[in-house]
Design a protein around this motif. Structure first.
Motif, PDB file in Angstrom:
ATOM      1  N   ALA A  64      -9.446  12.206  -7.152  1.00 53.30           N
ATOM      2  CA  ALA A  64      -9.013  13.582  -7.394  1.00 53.30           C
ATOM      3  C   ALA A  64      -9.909  14.236  -8.445  1.00 53.30           C
ATOM      4  N   LYS A  68      -4.462   6.674   7.215  1.00 51.61           N
ATOM      5  CA  LYS A  68      -5.507   6.069   8.036  1.00 51.61           C
ATOM      6  C   LYS A  68      -4.909   5.359   9.242  1.00 51.61           C
ATOM      7  N   VAL A 128      -7.804  17.327  -8.663  1.00 54.37           N
ATOM      8  CA  VAL A 128      -7.538  18.484  -7.790  1.00 54.37           C
ATOM      9  C   VAL A 128      -6.068  18.786  -7.570  1.00 54.37           C
ATOM     10  N   GLY A 129      -5.195  17.781  -7.757  1.00 56.71           N
ATOM     11  CA  GLY A 129      -3.775  18.008  -7.497  1.00 56.71           C
ATOM     12  C   GLY A 129      -3.505  18.227  -6.013  1.00 56.71           C
ATOM     13  N   LYS A 179     -13.281  15.079  -6.899  1.00 59.27           N
ATOM     14  CA  LYS A 179     -13.194  16.285  -6.070  1.00 59.27           C
ATOM     15  C   LYS A 179     -13.210  17.541  -6.929  1.00 59.27           C
ATOM     16  N   TYR A 206       1.281   3.697  -1.962  1.00 63.00           N
ATOM     17  CA  TYR A 206       2.573   3.040  -1.709  1.00 63.00           C
ATOM     18  C   TYR A 206       2.694   1.663  -2.353  1.00 63.00           C
ATOM     19  N   ASP A 233      -3.589  12.652 -14.234  1.00 63.97           N
ATOM     20  CA  ASP A 233      -5.007  13.009 -14.120  1.00 63.97           C
ATOM     21  C   ASP A 233      -5.174  14.516 -14.084  1.00 63.97           C
TER      22      ASP A 233
HETATM   23  P1  ADP Z   1      -5.901   6.876   0.148  1.00 62.71           P
HETATM   24  O1  ADP Z   1      -6.123   7.064  -1.310  1.00 62.71           O
HETATM   25  O2  ADP Z   1      -6.449   5.612   0.644  1.00 62.71           O
HETATM   26  O3  ADP Z   1      -6.284   8.057   0.962  1.00 62.71           O
HETATM   27  P2  ADP Z   1      -3.166   6.887  -0.642  1.00 62.71           P
HETATM   28  O4  ADP Z   1      -1.915   6.554   0.067  1.00 62.71           O
HETATM   29  O5  ADP Z   1      -3.409   6.195  -1.916  1.00 62.71           O
HETATM   30  O6  ADP Z   1      -4.329   6.701   0.373  1.00 62.71           O
HETATM   31  O7  ADP Z   1      -3.167   8.440  -0.938  1.00 62.71           O
HETATM   32  C1  ADP Z   1      -3.016   9.341   0.098  1.00 62.71           C
HETATM   33  C2  ADP Z   1      -3.583  10.677  -0.279  1.00 62.71           C
HETATM   34  O8  ADP Z   1      -2.814  11.284  -1.291  1.00 62.71           O
HETATM   35  C3  ADP Z   1      -4.977  10.650  -0.862  1.00 62.71           C
HETATM   36  O9  ADP Z   1      -5.951  10.595   0.131  1.00 62.71           O
HETATM   37  C4  ADP Z   1      -5.030  11.935  -1.638  1.00 62.71           C
HETATM   38  O10 ADP Z   1      -5.365  13.006  -0.777  1.00 62.71           O
HETATM   39  C5  ADP Z   1      -3.612  12.106  -2.094  1.00 62.71           C
HETATM   40  N1  ADP Z   1      -3.491  11.667  -3.476  1.00 62.71           N
HETATM   41  C6  ADP Z   1      -3.013  10.496  -3.923  1.00 62.71           C
HETATM   42  N2  ADP Z   1      -3.050  10.432  -5.280  1.00 62.71           N
HETATM   43  C7  ADP Z   1      -3.547  11.619  -5.693  1.00 62.71           C
HETATM   44  C8  ADP Z   1      -3.844  12.191  -6.977  1.00 62.71           C
HETATM   45  N3  ADP Z   1      -3.625  11.517  -8.115  1.00 62.71           N
HETATM   46  N4  ADP Z   1      -4.336  13.454  -7.018  1.00 62.71           N
HETATM   47  C9  ADP Z   1      -4.557  14.138  -5.872  1.00 62.71           C
HETATM   48  N5  ADP Z   1      -4.324  13.663  -4.650  1.00 62.71           N
HETATM   49  C10 ADP Z   1      -3.814  12.418  -4.544  1.00 62.71           C
END
Ligand code: ADP
Length: 628
Positions: free
Chosen positions: A50, A107, A91-92, A53, A137, A88
């Protein structure tokens, strides 16, 4: 979806996970529980993504929220309350993104992989898990309920709170959040309370995320000491920093011998920082050349994917430590995919070339360093010679040998040898045995020493398997000096006075009779100067050192027969000829012949029993002392 209300004013929406998600969550909690610590790696990795990005977006977008905010990951824990918060400034997420990202399996194939994992539960090692991002998760391994508060960096965005116990539903509500980014908080299950300890958090961060490109704070303390060194150019690297990094990743107590930063863009894009250890790793010392399970670390986009990635280098180069970081693989790749990926094959090919070039440069520019390297890893280069045919020529140039013209511990290359050999010398000679001292004392060397012909002295056990396979260098055949078919005719020993045929033939005949089946033949020698006899191999026979090695591996191998060469200008042989003329039945003649033969065997380490040898020696001493 159902609408509840929160304090009667702000709506809280409840969502149902997709069926697939439920299965995935169930698997995570029940299959991966042996490595719950990876939850932290996953959360940090998401935070780091994030942040990457937002760093990228802020380059082009003037309007993002908190454009000047520090890019960092902040962790806080309450050891007594067992609570954990990770925040963090990345990007949120917008509401839509929250639903899309944290409500579905991102995925495809994820579930299949998880199920496969469960089936082979006995093989659930950390490494395997390490190759597979189980993602956000995984947090449900350590807690029963998670809260995610997030606000997208997009201008005009609102904050949202997502909450779930991983039981099939989650809720989302709108909140006030001042800063952009994501804050994840939860309370540890009793069984995971160790993770609420500072030292444990620090340990896990150091293990998995030490080189994340953004600072990771626990309270005021920055946990990741070193940022991604391999992303820097050579001029930006400081030796002590690099060595600290090396010791950390390679578990070495001393500095690296040398390091090589690599940056490749093109068909594949990757950066690497490679290290040459000063000493061979233990498995190489204890299990001769075995580098099966080693390899540099594989990072994908600055996230550690595999601690020891075997597929990055051919086996013979796997003593090289370091990091390879590529943009061209997905974070969620499984080992099988990594292995068979064309990206990996390309990286391996490029790295191999770079590494061999590195050795070459070291040899040229820092010969002392190269020598240290060669002493520790020379055998490995020789293994490469017989396994990496593409780079064979390069590897041959890296070979170093002691010779009759170097001191102990000094080396000559095949190129140097070939350039300094005399105009009428057509072959490159080598002599193999167990030590330099033993080799130098061998009668087979006499001719060459006398003529000033350089002979390579091979005392590394691997040599006998490797050097003969080179066949020729610069069109000059490589030849063992113990082979019988070396042509000495053009350079006969002028000083020596050979026996006339009528005297010589009875000597050879009686030698053959006496030694019988023990030897293939007995012939006149042209190579001996000061020794009476020597053993050589036939044209097709094995070099004696080679035979010894083969026997060690396969004990029932029949011994090859050797040829005994007799120096007809030596006083002993001339005296024997005289004794035969006088009385060929004199038993002393046969005793002397047997003794000469066994003496030659003894010199090569090929005499099985010394009992007969010693009693014969006493017999001869008695005869010698009697005649005085
Ligand atoms: P992955 O990271 O492998 O894509 P995750 O299940 O960990 O799978 O997260 C899914 C999605 O959630 C990420 O791809 C991202 O887009 C979003 N995400 C997770 N954690 C954050 C974060 N701290 N800040 C922004 N987006 C997040």
């Amino acid at each position: 979806m159902s609408n509840n209300s929160n304090n009667g004013t702000v709506p809280v929406q409840e969502f149902e996970y997709k069926a697939e998600m439920k299965q995935l969550l169930d698997l995570i909690v029940h299959s991966l529980y042996t490595h719950p610590e990876i939850y932290l790696r996953e959360l940090i990795s998401n935070a780091s993504d994030a942040l990457s990005k937002v760093r990228f977006n802020s380059l082009t977008d003037q309007d993002i929220i908190d454009r000047e905010a520090e890019l960092a990951v902040r962790i806080s824990i309450d050891t007594a309350e067992l609570t954990f918060v990770i925040e963090d400034s990345g990007v949120g997420m917008t509401e839509e993104e929250l639903i899309a990202n944290l409500g579905t399996v991102a995925k495809s194939g994820t579930l299949g992989f998880m199920q496969a994992l469960k089936e082979q539960q006995k093989e659930l090692d950390g490494n395997l898990i390490g190759q597979f991002g189980v993602g956000f998760y995984s947090v449900f391994m350590v807690t029963d309920e998670v809260t995610v508060e997030t606000r997208s960096a997009k201008p005009g965005s609102d904050g949202f709170r997502w909450r779930s116990s991983g039981q099939g539903t989650y809720t989302i509500e709108k909140i006030d959040k001042a800063e952009r980014g994501t804050k994840i908080s939860f309370k540890f299950k009793e069984s995971s309370k160790e993770f609420a300890e500072e030292y444990r958090v620090e340990q896990i961060v150091k293990k998995y995320s030490n080189f994340v490109d953004f600072p990771i704070y626990l309270g005021e303390k920055q946990l990741n000491s070193i940022t991604a060194l391999w992303q820097r150019s050579k001029s930006e690297l400081k030796d002590d920093e690099v060595n600290e990094f090396y010791k950390f990743i390679a578990n070495d107590y001393q500095d690296a011998l040398d390091y090589l930063p690599v940056s490749v863009e093109g068909m594949v894009t990757f950066k690497a920082l490679l290290f040459l250890p000063k000493e061979a790793p233990p498995e190489m010392l204890y299990r001769q050349g075995d580098l099966e399970n080693r390899g540099p670390q594989l990072y994908v986009k600055k996230v550690l994917i595999q601690q020891e990635c075997r597929d990055l280098l051919p086996e013979y180069l796997r003593f090289i430590a370091g990091v390879v970081d590529t943009e061209d693989l997905s974070l969620n790749v499984s080992r099988e995919v990594v292995q068979s990926s064309p990206v990996m094959a390309k990286i391996r090919q490029i790295l191999t070339g770079k590494i061999l070039g590195w050795f070459e440069t070291l040899a040229k520019e820092q010969p002392e360093k190269f020598k240290t390297f060669y002493k520790a890893f020379g055998p490995v280069i020789k293994i490469g010679l017989n396994t990496d045919y593409t780079n064979r020529e390069k590897l041959i140039e890296l070979l170093r040998f002691e010779s009759t013209k170097t001191g102990a511990d000094e080396y000559v290359t095949l190129k140097e040898y070939s350039e300094r050999m005399g105009a009428d010398q057509k072959e490159i000679y080598y002599h193999s045995g167990s030590s330099r001292a033993q080799l130098l004392a061998h009668p087979n060397l006499e001719y060459f020493q006398n003529k000033g012909i350089e002979v390579l002295l091979l005392s590394d056990p691997v040599d006998v398997f490797v050097i003969p396979s080179i066949h020729e260098y610069d069109k000059k055949p490589l030849k063992s000096i113990e082979k019988a078919d070396i042509d000495f005719s053009s350079q006969k020993n002028e000083a020596a006075e050979p026996l006339p045929e009528n005297l010589l033939n009875p000597v050879l005949k009686l030698f053959r009779e006496t030694l019988g089946e023990g030897v293939e033949d007995v012939i006149e020698s042209h190579r001996l100067v000061s020794s009476p006899v020597t053993l050589v191999s036939g044209k097709d026979g094995l070099d004696s050192q080679m035979e010894k090695m083969m026997k060690m591996m396969k004990s029932d191998m029949p011994a090859g027969k050797r040829i005994l060469e007799v120096n007809t200008s030596h006083p002993i042989i001339r005296n024997l000829a005289g004794m035969i003329m006088a009385n060929e039945n004199n038993p002393l003649i046969r005793t002397a012949m047997k003794q000469l033969y066994e003496g030659a065997l003894l010199l090569e380490g090929g005499l099985d029993s010394t009992t007969a040898f010693l009693s014969r020696m006493n017999e001869l001493i008695e005869a010698a002392t009697l005649s005085r």
